[in-house]
Design a protein around this motif. Sequence first.
Motif, PDB file in Angstrom:
ATOM      1  N   VAL A  54      54.165  21.664  33.799  1.00  0.00           N
ATOM      2  CA  VAL A  54      53.552  22.994  33.876  1.00  0.00           C
ATOM      3  C   VAL A  54      52.195  22.971  33.182  1.00  0.00           C
ATOM      4  O   VAL A  54      51.209  23.535  33.682  1.00  0.00           O
ATOM      5  N   LEU A  55      52.120  22.310  32.025  1.00  0.00           N
ATOM      6  CA  LEU A  55      50.841  22.179  31.326  1.00  0.00           C
ATOM      7  C   LEU A  55      49.853  21.345  32.131  1.00  0.00           C
ATOM      8  O   LEU A  55      48.659  21.657  32.190  1.00  0.00           O
ATOM      9  N   ASP A  56      50.352  20.285  32.742  1.00  0.00           N
ATOM     10  CA  ASP A  56      49.467  19.419  33.537  1.00  0.00           C
ATOM     11  C   ASP A  56      48.774  20.210  34.641  1.00  0.00           C
ATOM     12  O   ASP A  56      47.617  19.941  34.986  1.00  0.00           O
ATOM     13  N   ASN A  57      49.487  21.173  35.214  1.00  0.00           N
ATOM     14  CA  ASN A  57      48.957  21.914  36.361  1.00  0.00           C
ATOM     15  C   ASN A  57      48.400  23.288  35.986  1.00  0.00           C
ATOM     16  O   ASN A  57      48.007  24.061  36.868  1.00  0.00           O
ATOM     17  N   ALA A  58      48.383  23.606  34.688  1.00  0.00           N
ATOM     18  CA  ALA A  58      47.903  24.919  34.266  1.00  0.00           C
ATOM     19  C   ALA A  58      46.416  25.078  34.587  1.00  0.00           C
ATOM     20  O   ALA A  58      45.633  24.135  34.492  1.00  0.00           O
ATOM     21  N   LYS A  59      46.040  26.300  34.960  1.00  0.00           N
ATOM     22  CA  LYS A  59      44.649  26.618  35.279  1.00  0.00           C
ATOM     23  C   LYS A  59      44.022  27.367  34.098  1.00  0.00           C
ATOM     24  O   LYS A  59      44.552  28.379  33.647  1.00  0.00           O
ATOM     25  N   VAL A  60      42.908  26.853  33.619  1.00  0.00           N
ATOM     26  CA  VAL A  60      42.139  27.522  32.572  1.00  0.00           C
ATOM     27  C   VAL A  60      41.022  28.301  33.250  1.00  0.00           C
ATOM     28  O   VAL A  60      40.208  27.718  33.980  1.00  0.00           O
ATOM     29  N   VAL A  61      40.995  29.613  33.033  1.00  0.00           N
ATOM     30  CA  VAL A  61      40.021  30.475  33.713  1.00  0.00           C
ATOM     31  C   VAL A  61      39.241  31.277  32.680  1.00  0.00           C
ATOM     32  O   VAL A  61      39.616  31.380  31.506  1.00  0.00           O
ATOM     33  N   GLU A  62      38.146  31.889  33.165  1.00  0.00           N
ATOM     34  CA  GLU A  62      37.225  32.579  32.269  1.00  0.00           C
ATOM     35  C   GLU A  62      37.437  34.080  32.215  1.00  0.00           C
ATOM     36  O   GLU A  62      36.932  34.734  31.301  1.00  0.00           O
ATOM     37  N   SER A  63      38.148  34.636  33.180  1.00  0.00           N
ATOM     38  CA  SER A  63      38.220  36.093  33.221  1.00  0.00           C
ATOM     39  C   SER A  63      39.571  36.573  33.735  1.00  0.00           C
ATOM     40  O   SER A  63      40.334  35.821  34.352  1.00  0.00           O
ATOM     41  N   PHE A  64      39.824  37.850  33.492  1.00  0.00           N
ATOM     42  CA  PHE A  64      41.011  38.515  34.003  1.00  0.00           C
ATOM     43  C   PHE A  64      41.043  38.444  35.522  1.00  0.00           C
ATOM     44  O   PHE A  64      42.085  38.178  36.130  1.00  0.00           O
ATOM     45  N   ASP A  65      39.885  38.672  36.152  1.00  0.00           N
ATOM     46  CA  ASP A  65      39.807  38.635  37.619  1.00  0.00           C
ATOM     47  C   ASP A  65      40.216  37.273  38.160  1.00  0.00           C
ATOM     48  O   ASP A  65      40.950  37.174  39.147  1.00  0.00           O
ATOM     49  N   ASP A  66      39.731  36.214  37.530  1.00  0.00           N
ATOM     50  CA  ASP A  66      40.087  34.862  37.978  1.00  0.00           C
ATOM     51  C   ASP A  66      41.593  34.626  37.868  1.00  0.00           C
ATOM     52  O   ASP A  66      42.204  34.016  38.747  1.00  0.00           O
ATOM     53  N   ALA A  67      42.189  35.118  36.784  1.00  0.00           N
ATOM     54  CA  ALA A  67      43.614  34.894  36.552  1.00  0.00           C
ATOM     55  C   ALA A  67      44.485  35.642  37.545  1.00  0.00           C
ATOM     56  O   ALA A  67      45.607  35.217  37.839  1.00  0.00           O
ATOM     57  N   LEU A  68      43.981  36.761  38.067  1.00  0.00           N
ATOM     58  CA  LEU A  68      44.787  37.602  38.958  1.00  0.00           C
ATOM     59  C   LEU A  68      44.482  37.373  40.429  1.00  0.00           C
ATOM     60  O   LEU A  68      45.033  38.064  41.287  1.00  0.00           O
ATOM     61  N   SER A  69      43.637  36.416  40.744  1.00  0.00           N
ATOM     62  CA  SER A  69      43.275  36.174  42.139  1.00  0.00           C
ATOM     63  C   SER A  69      44.510  35.843  42.964  1.00  0.00           C
ATOM     64  O   SER A  69      45.413  35.131  42.510  1.00  0.00           O
ATOM     65  N   GLU A  70      44.571  36.412  44.160  1.00  0.00           N
ATOM     66  CA  GLU A  70      45.646  36.189  45.132  1.00  0.00           C
ATOM     67  C   GLU A  70      46.979  36.822  44.711  1.00  0.00           C
ATOM     68  O   GLU A  70      47.992  36.586  45.370  1.00  0.00           O
ATOM     69  N   CYS A  71      46.994  37.612  43.645  1.00  0.00           N
ATOM     70  CA  CYS A  71      48.229  38.282  43.224  1.00  0.00           C
ATOM     71  C   CYS A  71      48.238  39.710  43.767  1.00  0.00           C
ATOM     72  O   CYS A  71      47.255  40.437  43.626  1.00  0.00           O
ATOM     73  N   PHE A  72      49.353  40.113  44.352  1.00  0.00           N
ATOM     74  CA  PHE A  72      49.453  41.431  44.964  1.00  0.00           C
ATOM     75  C   PHE A  72      50.085  42.460  44.033  1.00  0.00           C
ATOM     76  O   PHE A  72      49.990  43.654  44.268  1.00  0.00           O
ATOM     77  N   PHE A  73      50.743  41.991  42.976  1.00  0.00           N
ATOM     78  CA  PHE A  73      51.320  42.904  41.991  1.00  0.00           C
ATOM     79  C   PHE A  73      51.090  42.294  40.619  1.00  0.00           C
ATOM     80  O   PHE A  73      51.355  41.109  40.407  1.00  0.00           O
ATOM     81  N   VAL A  74      50.581  43.124  39.699  1.00  0.00           N
ATOM     82  CA  VAL A  74      50.259  42.639  38.358  1.00  0.00           C
ATOM     83  C   VAL A  74      51.042  43.465  37.339  1.00  0.00           C
ATOM     84  O   VAL A  74      50.924  44.693  37.302  1.00  0.00           O
TER      85      VAL A  74
END
Length: 233
Positions: A54-74
């Motif tokens: 899970v750590l190997d594939n974790a995505k480090v992003v800069e913003s809330f928007d980047d983290a929520l991309s492609e998500c339909f429910f937050v």
Amino acid sequence: MPDVRVVLVEPKIEGNIGAVARIMANFDVNELYLIHPCEVGDIAYRRAKHGAFVLDNAKVVESFDDALSECFFVAGTSGIITKGDRNYARVPIPVHSFAERLRDYTEKVAVVFGREDVGLFQDELVRCDALVHIPSSEKYPILNLSHAVGVVLYEMFKFEIKPPMPADNEEKERMFKFFDDLLEAIAYPKVRRKCTSTMFRKMMGRAIPTKYEYNTIMGVIGDAVKEIKRIRP
């Protein structure tokens, strides 16, 4: 279970990140997004154990928007809630109700966990479709980050476990008839027969026997009645 993405906002302790990865692996959730995390190093990997992938594939992003991309429910999470509905961003859904509502949801869901010290900011909560709350002590309501992730994922995952099919009403009535036949076959005292029959019915009602259990009980009682009648024709 929906397609779940776990989002950690500015996590400060790498051991917590590793523990989150481990608990995600326990519940078959693989997608981890980290917004401005601390360094993820050896401590995180030691805590992750078999969740290191899970750590190997974790995505480090800069913003809330980047983290929520492609998500339909937050869904945001918080240990601090508001009683009443004035602060609409902090009106909570208990975690079990949240999981129940999304059990058949087919789109991607982001579950967002805030900073270890201050949680999610108000403007971040406003971005969420719902606020999920884990009921806990008013004296000490804030759970450790990985523990909170574990509780939320457990509540969502538990619907993957399909309980065995219970015996239906017709089968149960047949079982109660067999039990009455057994009482008669052993010459159980008539004055106690009705109470004992009722007790058996209530006991089985609380137990909610499965079809397999029903068939086993029916076989035992049926064989017992036949044997008694053979010995005492």
